[in-house]
Design a protein around this motif. Structure first.
Motif, PDB file in Angstrom:
ATOM      1  N   ILE A 145      12.609  21.387  35.302  1.00 55.31           N
ATOM      2  CA  ILE A 145      13.297  21.559  36.384  1.00 55.31           C
ATOM      3  C   ILE A 145      12.248  21.309  37.440  1.00 55.31           C
ATOM      4  CG2 ILE A 145      12.812  24.220  36.470  1.00 55.31           C
ATOM      5  CD1 ILE A 145      15.116  24.424  38.149  1.00 55.31           C
ATOM      6  N   GLU A 146      12.841  20.389  38.589  1.00 57.72           N
ATOM      7  CA  GLU A 146      11.761  20.225  39.600  1.00 57.72           C
ATOM      8  C   GLU A 146      11.753  21.513  40.447  1.00 57.72           C
ATOM      9  OE1 GLU A 146      13.114  17.206  42.302  1.00 57.72           O
ATOM     10  OE2 GLU A 146      15.030  17.314  41.251  1.00 57.72           O
ATOM     11  N   LYS A 147      10.466  21.433  41.223  1.00 62.66           N
ATOM     12  CA  LYS A 147      10.418  22.337  42.172  1.00 62.66           C
ATOM     13  C   LYS A 147      11.490  22.498  43.419  1.00 62.66           C
ATOM     14  CE  LYS A 147       5.523  23.901  41.191  1.00 62.66           C
ATOM     15  NZ  LYS A 147       4.558  24.351  41.501  1.00 62.66           N
ATOM     16  N   PHE A 148      11.809  23.354  43.934  1.00 64.65           N
ATOM     17  CA  PHE A 148      12.931  23.482  45.169  1.00 64.65           C
ATOM     18  C   PHE A 148      12.123  23.614  46.548  1.00 64.65           C
ATOM     19  CE2 PHE A 148      16.040  25.283  47.746  1.00 64.65           C
ATOM     20  CZ  PHE A 148      17.296  24.473  47.722  1.00 64.65           C
ATOM     21  N   ASP A 149      12.419  22.978  47.437  1.00 65.17           N
ATOM     22  CA  ASP A 149      11.772  22.951  48.598  1.00 65.17           C
ATOM     23  C   ASP A 149      12.872  23.068  49.653  1.00 65.17           C
ATOM     24  OD1 ASP A 149      12.815  20.260  48.859  1.00 65.17           O
ATOM     25  OD2 ASP A 149      10.753  19.262  49.100  1.00 65.17           O
ATOM     26  N   GLY A 150      14.129  23.269  49.390  1.00 64.11           N
ATOM     27  CA  GLY A 150      15.145  23.468  50.508  1.00 64.11           C
ATOM     28  C   GLY A 150      15.745  21.978  51.024  1.00 64.11           C
ATOM     29  N   ARG A 151      15.289  20.873  50.644  1.00 66.86           N
ATOM     30  CA  ARG A 151      15.825  19.774  51.099  1.00 66.86           C
ATOM     31  C   ARG A 151      15.909  18.536  50.134  1.00 66.86           C
ATOM     32  NH1 ARG A 151      11.639  18.215  55.708  1.00 66.86           N
ATOM     33  NH2 ARG A 151      10.160  18.714  54.133  1.00 66.86           N
ATOM     34  N   ASN A 152      15.285  18.600  48.791  1.00 68.86           N
ATOM     35  CA  ASN A 152      15.212  17.594  47.646  1.00 68.86           C
ATOM     36  C   ASN A 152      16.609  17.670  46.649  1.00 68.86           C
ATOM     37  OD1 ASN A 152      14.455  20.061  46.601  1.00 68.86           O
ATOM     38  ND2 ASN A 152      12.988  19.035  45.254  1.00 68.86           N
ATOM     39  N   ILE A 153      17.116  18.797  46.675  1.00 68.38           N
ATOM     40  CA  ILE A 153      18.262  18.696  45.953  1.00 68.38           C
ATOM     41  C   ILE A 153      19.301  19.947  46.335  1.00 68.38           C
ATOM     42  CG2 ILE A 153      17.262  20.439  44.458  1.00 68.38           C
ATOM     43  CD1 ILE A 153      18.014  18.950  41.904  1.00 68.38           C
ATOM     44  N   SER A 154      20.622  19.703  45.668  1.00 69.37           N
ATOM     45  CA  SER A 154      21.414  20.698  46.015  1.00 69.37           C
ATOM     46  C   SER A 154      21.013  21.974  45.448  1.00 69.37           C
ATOM     47  CB  SER A 154      22.742  20.307  45.400  1.00 69.37           C
ATOM     48  OG  SER A 154      23.933  21.382  45.544  1.00 69.37           O
ATOM     49  N   ALA A 155      21.222  22.860  46.259  1.00 71.30           N
ATOM     50  CA  ALA A 155      20.863  24.445  46.061  1.00 71.30           C
ATOM     51  C   ALA A 155      21.503  24.889  44.765  1.00 71.30           C
ATOM     52  CB  ALA A 155      20.854  25.268  47.208  1.00 71.30           C
ATOM     53  N   SER A 156      23.083  24.700  44.943  1.00 75.84           N
ATOM     54  CA  SER A 156      23.907  25.280  43.957  1.00 75.84           C
ATOM     55  C   SER A 156      23.296  24.663  42.523  1.00 75.84           C
ATOM     56  CB  SER A 156      25.367  25.020  44.106  1.00 75.84           C
ATOM     57  OG  SER A 156      25.707  23.698  44.456  1.00 75.84           O
ATOM     58  N   HIS A 157      23.454  23.493  42.343  1.00 82.32           N
ATOM     59  CA  HIS A 157      22.979  22.574  41.296  1.00 82.32           C
ATOM     60  C   HIS A 157      21.693  22.973  40.708  1.00 82.32           C
ATOM     61  CE1 HIS A 157      22.615  19.336  38.549  1.00 82.32           C
ATOM     62  NE2 HIS A 157      21.474  18.872  39.079  1.00 82.32           N
ATOM     63  N   TRP A 158      20.707  23.195  41.480  1.00 82.95           N
ATOM     64  CA  TRP A 158      19.194  23.518  41.164  1.00 82.95           C
ATOM     65  C   TRP A 158      19.301  24.885  40.403  1.00 82.95           C
ATOM     66  CZ3 TRP A 158      16.080  27.426  41.807  1.00 82.95           C
ATOM     67  CH2 TRP A 158      14.634  27.230  41.567  1.00 82.95           C
ATOM     68  N   MET A 159      20.320  25.871  41.224  1.00 81.79           N
ATOM     69  CA  MET A 159      20.343  27.215  40.595  1.00 81.79           C
ATOM     70  C   MET A 159      21.021  27.033  39.528  1.00 81.79           C
ATOM     71  SD  MET A 159      19.647  30.261  40.730  1.00 81.79           S
ATOM     72  CE  MET A 159      18.781  30.773  42.284  1.00 81.79           C
ATOM     73  N   GLU A 160      21.855  26.558  39.131  1.00 83.39           N
ATOM     74  CA  GLU A 160      22.729  26.337  37.846  1.00 83.39           C
ATOM     75  C   GLU A 160      21.618  26.009  36.664  1.00 83.39           C
ATOM     76  OE1 GLU A 160      26.293  23.980  35.676  1.00 83.39           O
ATOM     77  OE2 GLU A 160      26.116  23.654  37.912  1.00 83.39           O
ATOM     78  N   TYR A 217      20.458  28.399  51.385  1.00 86.73           N
ATOM     79  CA  TYR A 217      20.284  27.156  51.250  1.00 86.73           C
ATOM     80  C   TYR A 217      21.377  26.047  50.837  1.00 86.73           C
ATOM     81  CZ  TYR A 217      15.366  28.404  51.349  1.00 86.73           C
ATOM     82  OH  TYR A 217      14.111  28.852  51.717  1.00 86.73           O
ATOM     83  N   ALA A 218      22.710  26.726  50.958  1.00 87.45           N
ATOM     84  CA  ALA A 218      23.799  25.811  50.709  1.00 87.45           C
ATOM     85  C   ALA A 218      24.128  24.578  51.879  1.00 87.45           C
ATOM     86  CB  ALA A 218      24.966  26.881  50.902  1.00 87.45           C
ATOM     87  N   ASN A 219      24.282  23.532  51.329  1.00 83.98           N
ATOM     88  CA  ASN A 219      24.480  22.600  52.127  1.00 83.98           C
ATOM     89  C   ASN A 219      25.946  22.384  52.873  1.00 83.98           C
ATOM     90  OD1 ASN A 219      24.362  20.000  53.271  1.00 83.98           O
ATOM     91  ND2 ASN A 219      24.493  18.758  51.495  1.00 83.98           N
ATOM     92  N   LYS A 220      25.788  22.887  54.083  1.00 85.20           N
ATOM     93  CA  LYS A 220      27.096  23.132  54.830  1.00 85.20           C
ATOM     94  C   LYS A 220      27.696  21.946  55.474  1.00 85.20           C
ATOM     95  CE  LYS A 220      25.935  28.062  55.544  1.00 85.20           C
ATOM     96  NZ  LYS A 220      24.615  27.919  55.032  1.00 85.20           N
ATOM     97  N   GLY A 221      26.909  20.798  55.430  1.00 90.05           N
ATOM     98  CA  GLY A 221      27.090  19.410  56.210  1.00 90.05           C
ATOM     99  C   GLY A 221      27.790  18.646  55.396  1.00 90.05           C
ATOM    100  N   TRP A 222      27.854  17.216  55.829  1.00 85.95           N
ATOM    101  CA  TRP A 222      28.384  16.218  55.084  1.00 85.95           C
ATOM    102  C   TRP A 222      27.001  14.974  54.848  1.00 85.95           C
ATOM    103  CZ3 TRP A 222      33.092  15.970  52.656  1.00 85.95           C
ATOM    104  CH2 TRP A 222      34.172  16.909  53.229  1.00 85.95           C
TER     105      TRP A 222
END
Length: 372
Positions: A145-160, A217-222
């Motif tokens: 798993i790659e490290k999470f920085d808040g911008r590089n990947i979807s938070a829900s997908h990363w948590m899964e 960190y949920a992505n609330k925009g489009w």
């Protein structure tokens, strides 16, 4: 019966990999002692005890294996109905509890603590657990798993993905997940982790951390979806474009079907590439990747080395050398060897002209009529 004393103890699970809190015995106010059968000792079975304020304090107090606490708990109607029948006999789940003396209880506890085989097994289990805790960083290196920085990947997908990796390495305890979670955060996410640690600590539930993480960190925009859909091939490798496009689409819509995913990837390719691929033969993205690998030569840029044109400036012949009759020489007048000489000659000419002009003026003054 106004209150009962419950004895709590931290015990290992049958596989020895984790711990649980057990209720081993119950004391009454008239100093009677009742043993709880081992199959009914798990605190999770005593639901009315779990909801008491005293149990919350006990849970925070018991941190190591085999620690014990004996606590008086005020009885409620539900507790009395759970542990006493109509004749005030001590029961639990339709089982009469065995009554013993306090001396017998002390002897049981002593035998359990002095059994050499039990001590050896307990020590081995404790050593194994300490070893696993010390190697938490080594275990993190094995996580795919790659490290999470808040911008590089979807938070829900990363948590899964993170929870799947924890399950793969049998990290089931909340404390273990919270501890290793820190090693996969970067940038401002480390500040978020520190804030959560101050508010909740290691003793909190993993579900609280997970819920807060997804809300933060949920992505609330489009923007992510729009970027994924508009991402097109510009230059470079066709295969690299296709793989990145697939990843972007799966991050925003994991349940997307293969056909739609293939169409979206192909839509971002140049027409002269898609015209060479038979759509009916492409059933999976791997088929598309294979076809694109065969067409890489069509977009490979060949570099040609162009010969530099002769752009040397044309030099004019030196006028100083011509005046001094030194021949035709091609160099600038500023770098001419005879520049000083020609300048000296010009200065002499200027002085001679000045002297001649002065002499003529003097003669005119001598012959001029003084009356005038």
């Amino acid at each position: 019966m106004e209150k009962l004393k419950f004895s709590f103890q931290v015990k290992p699970t049958p596989d020895g990999k984790s711990n649980y809190i057990a209720i081993t015995s119950i004391f009454t106010q008239d100093e009677k002692v009742f043993l709880v059968p081992e199959e009914y000792q798990a605190a999770s079975l005593h639901k009315h005890i779990l909801t008491s304020k005293a149990y919350a304090t006990v849970r925070n107090s018991l941190k190591k294996r085999h620690q014990t606490r004996s606590v008086w708990i005020k009885t409620t109607k539900d507790i009395l109905e759970t542990y006493f029948d109509e004749a005030e006999n001590m029961i639990f789940q339709d089982q009469f509890l065995e009554e013993i003396t306090q001396g017998q209880l002390a002897a049981i506890n002593k035998n359990n603590s002095e059994d050499p085989m039990v001590k050896i097994l307990e020590q081995l289990v404790d050593d194994q657990q300490n070893k696993e805790k010390q190697s938490i960083k080594k275990l993190a290196d094995k996580f795919v798993i790659e490290k999470f920085d808040g911008r590089n990947i979807s938070a829900s997908h990363w948590m899964e993905v993170f929870e799947k990796e924890c399950a793969r390495f049998e990290l089931v305890e909340c404390e273990e997940k919270i501890e290793i979670f820190r090693l996969f955060l970067e940038r401002t996410c480390t500040d978020w982790y520190s804030s959560m640690m101050i508010k909740h600590g290691f003793q909190s539930k993993w579900s609280e951390w997970k819920s807060n993480f997804l809300q933060t960190y949920a992505n609330k925009g489009w923007s992510t979806s729009k970027y994924a859909l508009s991402f097109r091939y510009q230059s470079g490798s066709l295969l690299e474009y296709a793989i990145k496009k697939e990843r972007l689409m799966l991050e925003i819509r994991k349940t997307i079907d293969h056909g739609t995913l293939i169409d979206i990837i192909a839509a971002g390719l140049p027409d002269f590439i898609t015209e060479r691929i038979n759509k009916e033969e492409v059933e999976h993205t791997s088929d598309l990747f294979n076809e694109l690998g065969k067409l890489e030569h069509l977009v490979t840029k060949k570099k040609f080395i162009k010969k530099k044109e002769d752009t040397k400036p044309v030099k004019e012949n030196c006028s100083i050398c011509e005046k001094l009759k030194k021949g035709v020489r091609y160099h600038s007048e500023d770098s001419c060897w005879f520049k000083t000489r020609i300048n000296n000659e010009k200065e002499k000419e200027k002085k001679q002209i000045k002297l001649i002009n002065n002499a003529e003026l003097e003669c005119e003054l001598q012959y001029q009529d003084p009356k005038n």
